[in-house]
Design an enzyme around this catalytic site. Structure first.
Site, PDB file in Angstrom:
ATOM      1  N   MET A   1       0.812  -1.205   0.000  1.00 45.69           N
ATOM      2  CA  MET A   1       0.000   0.000   0.000  1.00 45.69           C
ATOM      3  C   MET A   1       0.850   1.262   0.000  1.00 45.69           C
ATOM      4  O   MET A   1       0.526   2.246  -0.667  1.00 45.69           O
ATOM      5  CB  MET A   1      -0.921  -0.006   1.228  1.00 45.69           C
ATOM      6  CG  MET A   1      -1.924   1.135   1.256  1.00 45.69           C
ATOM      7  SD  MET A   1      -3.108   1.028  -0.100  1.00 45.69           S
ATOM      8  CE  MET A   1      -4.023  -0.413   0.394  1.00 45.69           C
ATOM      9  N   CYS A   2       1.984   1.221   0.721  1.00 43.79           N
ATOM     10  CA  CYS A   2       2.832   2.412   0.788  1.00 43.79           C
ATOM     11  C   CYS A   2       3.414   2.752  -0.577  1.00 43.79           C
ATOM     12  O   CYS A   2       3.569   3.930  -0.931  1.00 43.79           O
ATOM     13  CB  CYS A   2       3.950   2.212   1.811  1.00 43.79           C
ATOM     14  SG  CYS A   2       4.982   0.762   1.504  1.00 43.79           S
ATOM     15  N   THR A   3       3.725   1.707  -1.376  1.00 40.73           N
ATOM     16  CA  THR A   3       4.265   1.941  -2.714  1.00 40.73           C
ATOM     17  C   THR A   3       3.211   2.543  -3.626  1.00 40.73           C
ATOM     18  O   THR A   3       3.471   3.494  -4.376  1.00 40.73           O
ATOM     19  CB  THR A   3       4.777   0.619  -3.321  1.00 40.73           C
ATOM     20  OG1 THR A   3       5.815   0.096  -2.498  1.00 40.73           O
ATOM     21  CG2 THR A   3       5.309   0.838  -4.724  1.00 40.73           C
TER      22      THR A   3
END
Length: 421
Positions: A203-205
């Protein structure tokens, strides 16, 4: 065999009968009389799962090979995008159930053959539904559905009825065929460790550091519900795909990423690998060839054939050995090891992410049927954050169920605690 069917046979299936009447390498161990083989061929009750690109080819090949009692199940309706490879359908059939249209086409085209359609999910049928068939041929595009069907047939085999399971699949210019005799040779689950888990992106990417066009499309899928009252995008609705394409393109432009287009967007939404009509035709022919061998009491594939047509037509056939620790057909306890102070959620993670298990939404019970975690039972959710040592002792055998298994089937999972270091 009726007199009418016999007359039809002599004209339509003369070439098939020659294989039955003359000894050859195809039937080295065949001791049955040719007439008995013909009767068996025409009376075999075959279930085809899926009426898509591969399923259409399988239905056509079966009908033209002398099989006259064919059943097909599919839950999808026909979309305009299907028509380039699913040749049993035409533009006027758009919106109708695939199984019904495919059955109508074959029944009209091949006299003496009857295809019975079922519209729905294979998991909605009771296990007694599958007992009626002599053979199952899969044209599925889902690993989960294959696992469920495989587990169901293994369950039936334990009751004494072995139903051959011919599984075909294609991905672009590649494909494979396997012949599974439940409880006799390697089942589908035996090879799960070789099937990579679905690709997911952190999700962070996706949110802060997109690097490839797929990240941009995934971002659009997260944004879609926010703009559409929580509804997820439907890959069969052009307006949904176009909205995601616009969102993904804006995201790609911001991060200077190239490659976002309609085809990629649709593929990410529907998790689609482009289908090649010629590959489907080859794989379907292999599947029906194996069905013919089984019907003729001949030696069938032992037991896996891989087709690779990306550079040149090439097939590699080999025996896939049974996995002695298979979750489905080995009928033994599986073991995992965790620290005593590890949170119970760690076991859930192992069941979902480990290539050997690849479960979707496991429910777990203690001995005696005491629920340890069940998605529908909110009072068990707090257990996810509790240390396993507070919930049960080392060596406890848990019962694990999951949507990839048929109803009533569970995995016996023995959990051992590692020593604290």
């Amino acid at each position: 065999m009726t007199e009418q069917t016999t007359l039809l046979d002599q004209e339509r299936w003369e070439g098939i009968y020659k294989l039955m009447e003359h000894p050859s390498m195809l039937t080295p161990d065949c001791t049955e009389e040719p007439e008995k083989l013909k009767t068996f061929l025409h009376s075999m009750k075959i279930l085809v799962i899926g009426a898509g690109g591969l399923g259409c080819e399988v239905l056509k090949d079966l009908a033209l090979s002398g099989f006259t009692d064919i059943h097909v199940i599919d839950l999808d309706t026909i979309d305009i995008s299907n028509l380039n490879r699913q040749f049993l359908f035409t533009e006027k059939d758009t919106g109708r159930p695939k199984a019904e249209v495919a059955a109508e086409f074959v029944n009209k085209r091949v006299e003496g053959c009857h295809v019975t359609p079922y519209v729905g999910n294979i998991k909605d049928k009771p296990i007694t539904f599958y007992h009626q068939f002599d053979m199952v041929i899969s044209g599925l595009d889902s690993v989960d559905a294959r696992r469920w069907m495989n587990a169901t047939l293994v369950d039936i085999a334990r009751d004494g009825q072995i139903i051959p399971f011919i599984d075909g699949g294609s991905e672009g210019f590649s494909g494979q065929v396997r012949v599974i005799l439940p409880t006799v040779n390697a089942c589908y689950e035996c090879g799960m460790i070789l099937i990579p888990p679905p690709v997911t992106f952190p999700m962070c990417t996706i949110a802060s550091n997109p690097r490839v066009p797929e990240h941009c499309v995934e971002w659009s899928l997260l944004e879609f519900p926010k703009a559409h009252d929580g509804r997820k995008p439907d890959g069969d609705k052009e307006e949904d795909v176009l909205w995601c394409l616009k969102c993904a393109s804006e995201r790609a432009e911001k991060y200077k990423i190239e490659g976002v287009d309609f085809k990629l967007t649709l593929g990410v939404i529907k998790h689609v690998i482009p289908a090649i009509a010629s590959t489907n035709s080859i794989i379907a022919a292999m599947c029906v060839n194996e069905a013919m061998k089984i019907a003729m009491n001949a030696l069938s594939l032992d037991n896996y054939c891989q087709y690779s047509g990306a550079e040149q037509p090439y097939t590699n056939t080999f025996e896939f050995s049974k996995n002695e620790t298979c979750l489905v057909c080995a009928d033994i306890s599986s073991e995992i090891e965790v620290r005593k102070d590890a949170q119970f959620d760690e076991i859930m993670t192992k069941l979902k992410e480990n290539p050997e298990y690849q479960m979707k939404n496991p429910s777990i019970q203690l001995p005696g049927g005491i629920p340890l975690y069940m998605r529908a039972l909110a009072q068990t959710h707090d257990n996810l954050q509790k240390p396993v040592g507070d919930l049960f002792e080392s060596g406890t055998e848990l019962a694990v169920t999951d949507p990839v298994f048929p109803q009533g089937m569970f995995l016996r999972l023995k959990v051992k605690f590692s020593n604290d270091e």
